[in-house]
Write a protein that holds these residues in place. Structure first.
Motif, PDB file in Angstrom:
ATOM      1  N   ASP A 171      -0.746   6.788   8.184  1.00 30.63           N
ATOM      2  CA  ASP A 171      -1.326   8.016   8.684  1.00 30.63           C
ATOM      3  C   ASP A 171      -2.628   8.345   7.956  1.00 30.63           C
ATOM      4  OD1 ASP A 171      -1.645  10.382  10.041  1.00 30.63           O
ATOM      5  OD2 ASP A 171      -0.245  11.505   8.774  1.00 30.63           O
ATOM      6  N   GLY A 172      -3.697   8.546   8.711  1.00 30.98           N
ATOM      7  CA  GLY A 172      -5.012   8.866   8.139  1.00 30.98           C
ATOM      8  C   GLY A 172      -5.781   7.642   7.701  1.00 30.98           C
ATOM      9  N   ASP A 177       4.802   4.639   4.100  1.00 29.72           N
ATOM     10  CA  ASP A 177       3.360   4.371   4.052  1.00 29.72           C
ATOM     11  C   ASP A 177       2.911   4.245   2.597  1.00 29.72           C
ATOM     12  OD1 ASP A 177       3.134   4.440   6.777  1.00 29.72           O
ATOM     13  OD2 ASP A 177       2.492   6.561   6.859  1.00 29.72           O
ATOM     14  N   GLY A 178       1.806   3.526   2.417  1.00 28.43           N
ATOM     15  CA  GLY A 178       1.290   3.320   1.061  1.00 28.43           C
ATOM     16  C   GLY A 178       0.973   4.627   0.345  1.00 28.43           C
ATOM     17  N   VAL A 181     -11.724   1.041   3.765  1.00 24.86           N
ATOM     18  CA  VAL A 181     -11.584  -0.174   4.597  1.00 24.86           C
ATOM     19  C   VAL A 181     -10.785   0.190   5.861  1.00 24.86           C
ATOM     20  CG1 VAL A 181     -10.708  -2.526   4.716  1.00 24.86           C
ATOM     21  CG2 VAL A 181     -11.674  -1.643   2.574  1.00 24.86           C
ATOM     22  N   LYS A 182     -11.360  -0.133   6.995  1.00 27.06           N
ATOM     23  CA  LYS A 182     -10.702   0.180   8.254  1.00 27.06           C
ATOM     24  C   LYS A 182      -9.591  -0.844   8.556  1.00 27.06           C
ATOM     25  CE  LYS A 182     -14.794   2.330  10.308  1.00 27.06           C
ATOM     26  NZ  LYS A 182     -15.757   2.312  11.434  1.00 27.06           N
ATOM     27  N   GLY A 183      -8.664  -0.402   9.333  1.00 24.04           N
ATOM     28  CA  GLY A 183      -7.585  -1.292   9.774  1.00 24.04           C
ATOM     29  C   GLY A 183      -6.214  -0.944   9.253  1.00 24.04           C
ATOM     30  N   ALA A 184      -6.091   0.039   8.341  1.00 24.80           N
ATOM     31  CA  ALA A 184      -4.782   0.440   7.829  1.00 24.80           C
ATOM     32  C   ALA A 184      -4.029   1.231   8.913  1.00 24.80           C
ATOM     33  CB  ALA A 184      -4.938   1.270   6.577  1.00 24.80           C
ATOM     34  N   THR A 205      -3.703   2.462 -10.028  1.00 21.04           N
ATOM     35  CA  THR A 205      -3.760   2.400  -8.562  1.00 21.04           C
ATOM     36  C   THR A 205      -4.098   3.776  -8.003  1.00 21.04           C
ATOM     37  OG1 THR A 205      -1.384   2.812  -8.420  1.00 21.04           O
ATOM     38  CG2 THR A 205      -2.117   0.509  -8.380  1.00 21.04           C
ATOM     39  N   SER A 206      -4.678   3.798  -6.785  1.00 19.41           N
ATOM     40  CA  SER A 206      -5.071   5.050  -6.153  1.00 19.41           C
ATOM     41  C   SER A 206      -5.103   4.869  -4.630  1.00 19.41           C
ATOM     42  CB  SER A 206      -6.439   5.486  -6.658  1.00 19.41           C
ATOM     43  OG  SER A 206      -7.418   4.497  -6.334  1.00 19.41           O
ATOM     44  N   LEU A 207      -5.321   5.980  -3.937  1.00 20.23           N
ATOM     45  CA  LEU A 207      -5.407   5.943  -2.479  1.00 20.23           C
ATOM     46  C   LEU A 207      -6.864   5.887  -2.059  1.00 20.23           C
ATOM     47  CD1 LEU A 207      -2.735   8.624  -1.423  1.00 20.23           C
ATOM     48  CD2 LEU A 207      -2.493   6.125  -1.461  1.00 20.23           C
TER      49      LEU A 207
END
Length: 319
Positions: A207-208, A185-186, A201-204, A195-197
């Motif tokens: 997990d979470g 997972d990303g 945005v919905k649709g990933a 870069t960060s988490l």
């Protein structure tokens, strides 16, 4: 024939046994003399004793039509014993100039001893016994076979040594994928260059609902280090990402070596511009991996178009 003997000398009255009757004796019938005629006086001498006439040779007197000496009336002429030549018989080969011939027994009618050969009853008996035995064996085999068929119909589903059970779902998957290829997972990637988490945005699918954000700047980079590759081989690297209705691409590096092709991040589905939520899609690029541990880097270098969000990365076999 004279007119004086037209009575008893006529053929219809020439009774050879007339002397046995009174009327015959009255008419002068007498017993036959030795070797002469018999019956009425002057009767036609037509009857001869058995064996008197000879064929194929002259009579004992040598005159044509003359009689050979015969035995007295009532006596059987003397003959030789069994197998001895008959004095009254002359074989053709005994006559002067006669050809010597050999006796050829008829096939199957004698064995040289005068004994006939009957049917081969022993062979017929053996043949009949063989037929009966074959019928009995055939019935026994048929009955035994019927029992085997019943057992075969009742056979269970457990495979024998010569059979194979249908592969299970797990075995089929193993055949298609000889090794478990890694996936990540990303949010588990190593993040560098701003870069960060994020989960806005919905649709990933991670997990979470987390994904990598801030990749749209030069120097941004995500690193994936993994092990467990069983052999050196060429695979496909897949990435799930989202773009805001525009195309993007990034630099791909495998084990410190830049890939010949960048990682294309195009808007394949034609999502609307500026809408990240509707821009989630997938892409792939070929990679050459080593046996054991490998390191894959995705970075935004000078000249790249890097406005994209990263959800997941995984490897697959080349079809």
């Amino acid at each position: 024939m004279t007119p004086g003997n037209n009575g008893a000398s006529t053929p219809e009255e020439d009774d050879p046994f007339g002397y046995l009757y009174a009327d015959g004796q009255a008419n002068g019938a007498t017993p036959p003399p030795g070797g002469g005629g018999y019956g009425y006086p002057g009767s036609v001498n037509r009857v001869r004793a058995v064996g008197e006439r000879k064929y194929g040779q002259q009579t004992a007197q040598g005159g044509y039509g003359q009689q050979a000496p015969t035995a007295p009336y009532g006596q059987v002429p003397q003959q030789g014993g069994y197998g001895q030549p008959n004095a009254h018989y002359g074989a053709p080969e005994t006559a002067p100039g006669g050809a010597q011939t050999a006796r050829t027994p008829m096939p199957g009618h004698g064995d040289g001893g005068g004994r006939g050969r009957g049917p081969n009853t022993k062979g017929l008996l053996i043949g009949a016994i063989a037929v009966v035995a074959a019928v009995v064996i055939g019935i026994a085999v048929a009955m035994t076979g019927g029992g085997d068929d019943d057992k075969g119909d009742q056979a269970g589903t457990t495979p024998t040594a010569s059979q194979s059970a249908a592969p299970t779902q797990q075995e089929t998957k193993t055949a298609d994928e000889p090794e478990d290829l890694p996936k990540i997972d990303g949010k588990a990637l190593k993040l560098d260059g701003g870069t960060s988490l994020s989960a806005d945005v919905k649709g990933a699918k991670a997990d979470g609902g987390f994904y990598v954000n801030g990749f749209n700047q030069v120097g941004a980079k995500v690193t994936w280090t993994f092990s467990g590759v069983k052999k050196a081989e060429d695979l496909r690297l897949y990435a799930r990402y989202s773009v805001p209705g525009t195309d993007a691409y990034a630099t791909l590096t495998v084990n410190g070596k830049a890939n010949t092709q960048p990682l294309g991040l195009k808007n394949f589905i034609g999502s609307p511009k500026g809408d990240y939520e509707k821009g989630w899609q997938s892409t792939w690029a070929p990679v050459s991996l080593n046996k054991g541990t490998n390191v894959i880097e995705i970075s935004c270098a000078e000249g790249n178009q890097c406005d994209a969000l990263f959800d997941q990365l995984w490897l697959e076999q080349v079809p």
